[in-house]
Motif scaffolding. Structure first.
Motif, PDB file in Angstrom:
ATOM      1  N   LEU A   1       0.962  -1.510   0.200  1.00 48.14           N
ATOM      2  CA  LEU A   1       0.386   0.077   0.403  1.00 48.14           C
ATOM      3  C   LEU A   1       0.610   1.063  -0.289  1.00 48.14           C
ATOM      4  N   GLY A   2       0.204   1.709  -1.269  1.00 50.01           N
ATOM      5  CA  GLY A   2       0.741   3.285  -0.253  1.00 50.01           C
ATOM      6  C   GLY A   2       0.147   5.001  -1.103  1.00 50.01           C
ATOM      7  N   ASN A   3       0.616   6.019  -0.812  1.00 49.29           N
ATOM      8  CA  ASN A   3       0.126   7.052  -1.062  1.00 49.29           C
ATOM      9  C   ASN A   3      -0.127   7.031  -2.965  1.00 49.29           C
ATOM     10  N   GLY A   4      -1.954   6.380  -3.065  1.00 53.16           N
ATOM     11  CA  GLY A   4      -1.659   6.971  -4.626  1.00 53.16           C
ATOM     12  C   GLY A   4      -1.133   5.892  -5.364  1.00 53.16           C
ATOM     13  N   SER A   5      -1.336   5.420  -6.705  1.00 52.25           N
ATOM     14  CA  SER A   5      -0.635   4.758  -7.375  1.00 52.25           C
ATOM     15  C   SER A   5       0.143   5.362  -7.920  1.00 52.25           C
ATOM     16  N   ASP A   6       0.592   6.360  -7.809  1.00 54.10           N
ATOM     17  CA  ASP A   6       2.190   7.190  -8.189  1.00 54.10           C
ATOM     18  C   ASP A   6       2.636   6.626  -7.454  1.00 54.10           C
TER      19      ASP A   6
ATOM     20  N   SER B   1      -8.348   6.712  -6.814  1.00 51.97           N
ATOM     21  CA  SER B   1      -8.131   8.158  -6.641  1.00 51.97           C
ATOM     22  C   SER B   1      -9.820   7.451  -8.141  1.00 51.97           C
ATOM     23  N   LYS B   2     -10.162   6.391  -8.998  1.00 48.09           N
ATOM     24  CA  LYS B   2     -10.973   6.387  -9.621  1.00 48.09           C
ATOM     25  C   LYS B   2     -12.324   5.540  -9.888  1.00 48.09           C
ATOM     26  N   SER B   3     -12.575   4.256  -9.295  1.00 46.57           N
ATOM     27  CA  SER B   3     -14.123   3.762  -9.701  1.00 46.57           C
ATOM     28  C   SER B   3     -13.848   4.453  -7.777  1.00 46.57           C
ATOM     29  N   ARG B   4     -13.164   4.259  -7.231  1.00 45.67           N
ATOM     30  CA  ARG B   4     -13.091   4.498  -5.678  1.00 45.67           C
ATOM     31  C   ARG B   4     -13.983   6.028  -5.172  1.00 45.67           C
ATOM     32  N   ALA B   5     -13.759   6.768  -6.107  1.00 45.38           N
ATOM     33  CA  ALA B   5     -13.919   8.394  -5.453  1.00 45.38           C
ATOM     34  C   ALA B   5     -13.320   8.445  -4.619  1.00 45.38           C
ATOM     35  N   LEU B   6     -12.187   7.875  -4.753  1.00 48.76           N
ATOM     36  CA  LEU B   6     -11.493   8.924  -3.235  1.00 48.76           C
ATOM     37  C   LEU B   6      -9.657   9.137  -4.028  1.00 48.76           C
ATOM     38  N   ALA B   7     -10.340  10.522  -5.176  1.00 54.22           N
ATOM     39  CA  ALA B   7      -8.714  10.390  -5.273  1.00 54.22           C
ATOM     40  C   ALA B   7      -8.141  11.724  -4.490  1.00 54.22           C
ATOM     41  N   GLY B   8      -8.985  11.809  -3.158  1.00 57.05           N
ATOM     42  CA  GLY B   8      -8.456  13.470  -2.134  1.00 57.05           C
ATOM     43  C   GLY B   8      -7.650  12.361  -1.217  1.00 57.05           C
ATOM     44  N   ILE B   9      -7.664  11.260  -0.947  1.00 51.96           N
ATOM     45  CA  ILE B   9      -6.971  10.792   1.052  1.00 51.96           C
ATOM     46  C   ILE B   9      -5.996   9.773  -0.110  1.00 51.96           C
ATOM     47  N   ARG B  10      -5.905   9.799  -0.789  1.00 44.23           N
ATOM     48  CA  ARG B  10      -4.133   9.128  -1.618  1.00 44.23           C
ATOM     49  C   ARG B  10      -3.878   7.404  -1.184  1.00 44.23           C
ATOM     50  N   VAL B  11      -4.498   7.492  -2.094  1.00 46.27           N
ATOM     51  CA  VAL B  11      -4.331   5.357  -1.490  1.00 46.27           C
ATOM     52  C   VAL B  11      -4.218   4.639  -3.067  1.00 46.27           C
ATOM     53  N   GLY B  12      -3.512   3.343  -3.242  1.00 49.45           N
ATOM     54  CA  GLY B  12      -2.705   2.770  -4.474  1.00 49.45           C
ATOM     55  C   GLY B  12      -2.388   2.035  -3.042  1.00 49.45           C
ATOM     56  N   TYR B  13      -2.198   0.347  -4.558  1.00 48.45           N
ATOM     57  CA  TYR B  13      -2.067  -0.539  -3.880  1.00 48.45           C
ATOM     58  C   TYR B  13      -1.391  -1.400  -5.395  1.00 48.45           C
ATOM     59  N   ALA B  14       0.009  -2.574  -4.475  1.00 51.00           N
ATOM     60  CA  ALA B  14       0.187  -3.473  -5.607  1.00 51.00           C
ATOM     61  C   ALA B  14       0.088  -4.706  -4.823  1.00 51.00           C
ATOM     62  N   MET B  15      -0.869  -5.379  -6.622  1.00 49.84           N
ATOM     63  CA  MET B  15      -0.467  -6.778  -5.783  1.00 49.84           C
ATOM     64  C   MET B  15       0.489  -7.784  -6.065  1.00 49.84           C
ATOM     65  N   ALA B  16       0.942  -8.547  -5.487  1.00 47.91           N
ATOM     66  CA  ALA B  16       2.712  -9.557  -6.289  1.00 47.91           C
ATOM     67  C   ALA B  16       2.549 -10.802  -5.991  1.00 47.91           C
ATOM     68  N   SER B  17       3.857 -11.776  -5.802  1.00 51.55           N
ATOM     69  CA  SER B  17       4.432 -12.255  -5.077  1.00 51.55           C
ATOM     70  C   SER B  17       5.033 -11.269  -3.739  1.00 51.55           C
ATOM     71  N   SER B  18       4.379 -12.710  -2.642  1.00 51.40           N
ATOM     72  CA  SER B  18       5.266 -12.342  -1.348  1.00 51.40           C
ATOM     73  C   SER B  18       6.683 -12.093  -1.275  1.00 51.40           C
ATOM     74  N   CYS B  19       7.851 -12.284  -2.130  1.00 54.16           N
ATOM     75  CA  CYS B  19       8.881 -11.646  -2.497  1.00 54.16           C
ATOM     76  C   CYS B  19       9.305 -10.573  -3.205  1.00 54.16           C
ATOM     77  N   LEU B  20       7.966 -10.167  -3.977  1.00 52.28           N
ATOM     78  CA  LEU B  20       8.012  -8.782  -4.960  1.00 52.28           C
ATOM     79  C   LEU B  20       7.547  -7.873  -3.648  1.00 52.28           C
ATOM     80  N   ILE B  21       6.980  -8.316  -2.854  1.00 46.56           N
ATOM     81  CA  ILE B  21       5.887  -7.488  -1.739  1.00 46.56           C
ATOM     82  C   ILE B  21       7.445  -6.935  -0.541  1.00 46.56           C
ATOM     83  N   ASN B  22       8.008  -8.588  -0.208  1.00 48.83           N
ATOM     84  CA  ASN B  22       8.879  -7.945   1.187  1.00 48.83           C
ATOM     85  C   ASN B  22       9.830  -6.823  -0.043  1.00 48.83           C
ATOM     86  N   ALA B  23      10.149  -6.645  -1.200  1.00 45.29           N
ATOM     87  CA  ALA B  23      11.332  -6.612  -1.927  1.00 45.29           C
ATOM     88  C   ALA B  23      11.168  -4.676  -1.883  1.00 45.29           C
TER      89      ALA B  23
END
Length: 326
Positions: free
Chosen positions: A58-63, A185-207
């Protein structure tokens, strides 16, 4: 009195569950650091996607999430690959982090030529549906690119996937080199809270977590976590908003076609359209004079197109009326 159709924001309010979560928020929690594991939010996302807690970043927006991905995964001397027409920040991050890159050209229909991504490279980034074109690449073609690049990281940026496409997230357990990025920011109508996320294998997420923690472990504030969690749980409202946007999109494309516009097939919450008899730049300026803001790109190959965010039906009716007047 402004109709804002230039930033791909959602025209509808966030879920009522968000309003309820805000009303019940204990402001005393603001004196404490937020949770750096974001467990509640991750569990809410796990109810929507076929992932485990250790497969979500998780991070502050997908950017911000994408910026961390570029820093973490693109460190070879080989150029990474992304299309010549796509999200404008990719080359910015490459220049910022000194990452070599190449931009294979889209074909005449603004589609990715998948064979261009079979060559040796340092990584691949695909926006699907693409921006600003709105064109969607079928999942089997995405998988074909992943198969040809199993020795590097492939990022699929799905900021607009909820408006008609099929997510590549189902493939992360099949390919451990795949990272899928999405946003609130798009389909959830929450661009103002700046939340984005990545999904991947646990190895990549740990990195990714290791790189993030070298900057700041507490990237998402407590307030945003509460709001994002409430929104993720309200699937009915989410589906209703998406359906309304898709309906307004198809209506707008049909109305524009009556006026001689050619619109690329869209699976996003925006359209990319042109009219051979009308200057895109002049129409952009006219609409702006009427307080209707759309997006114009003074760039090669796309300078005669306008990108138009899909608003409410009422907003799209006013847009069509203004174009008819012009």
């Amino acid at each position: 009195n402004v109709i804002k159709l230039n930033t791909n924001e959602c025209p509808y309010s966030p879920s009522p569950a968000v309003k309820k979560a805000i009303a019940g928020y204990d402001y005393n929690r603001l004196r404490l650091y937020p949770s750096f594991v974001c467990a509640d939010l991750k569990y809410a996302l796990m109810e929507t996607y076929p992932v485990n807690e250790n497969e979500i970043f998780l991070g502050n927006g997908s950017d911000e999430v994408l910026a961390f991905c570029f820093m973490t995964f693109f460190n070879s001397k080989k150029p990474i690959l992304f299309p010549d027409i796509t999200y404008s920040f990719y080359d910015v991050w490459c220049n910022l982090y000194n990452i070599p890159y190449e931009r294979p050209a889209l074909d005449d229909n603004f589609c990715i030529i998948k064979e261009d991504y079979y060559k040796e490279n340092g990584g691949v980034v695909i926006t699907n549906p693409n921006a600003p074109t709105s064109v969607y690449m079928e999942l089997n073609d995405i998988e074909d690119i992943i198969k040809h690049n199993e020795d590097v990281i492939v990022i699929v940026d799905e900021a607009y996937i909820d408006f008609g496409g099929k997510s590549a997230v189902d493939l992360i357990h099949k390919y451990d080199n795949l990272v899928v990025v999405q946003t609130y920011s798009k389909s959830r109508a929450l661009a103002g809270i700046r939340v984005g996320y990545a999904m991947a294998s646990s190895c990549l997420i740990n990195a990714l977590e290791a790189v993030k923690n070298s900057f700041n472990s507490y990237t998402i504030n407590s307030f945003s976590q509460i709001i994002a969690t409430a929104s993720a749980k309200d699937k009915d409202y989410f589906n209703d908003c998406v359906d309304k946007i898709i309906s307004a999109r198809e209506w707008t494309i049909n109305e524009l076609s009556k006026l001689g516009f050619e619109t690329l097939p869209s699976k996003a919450n925006f359209i990319f359209t042109t009219n051979k008899n009308i200057s895109a730049e002049k129409l952009f300026a006219y609409l702006k004079s009427k307080n209707i803001f759309v997006r114009y790109f003074n760039k090669p190959r796309i300078s005669e197109y306008l990108r138009i965010t899909i608003g409410t039906f009422q907003e799209m009716e006013k847009l069509i009326k203004a174009i008819k007047e012009y």
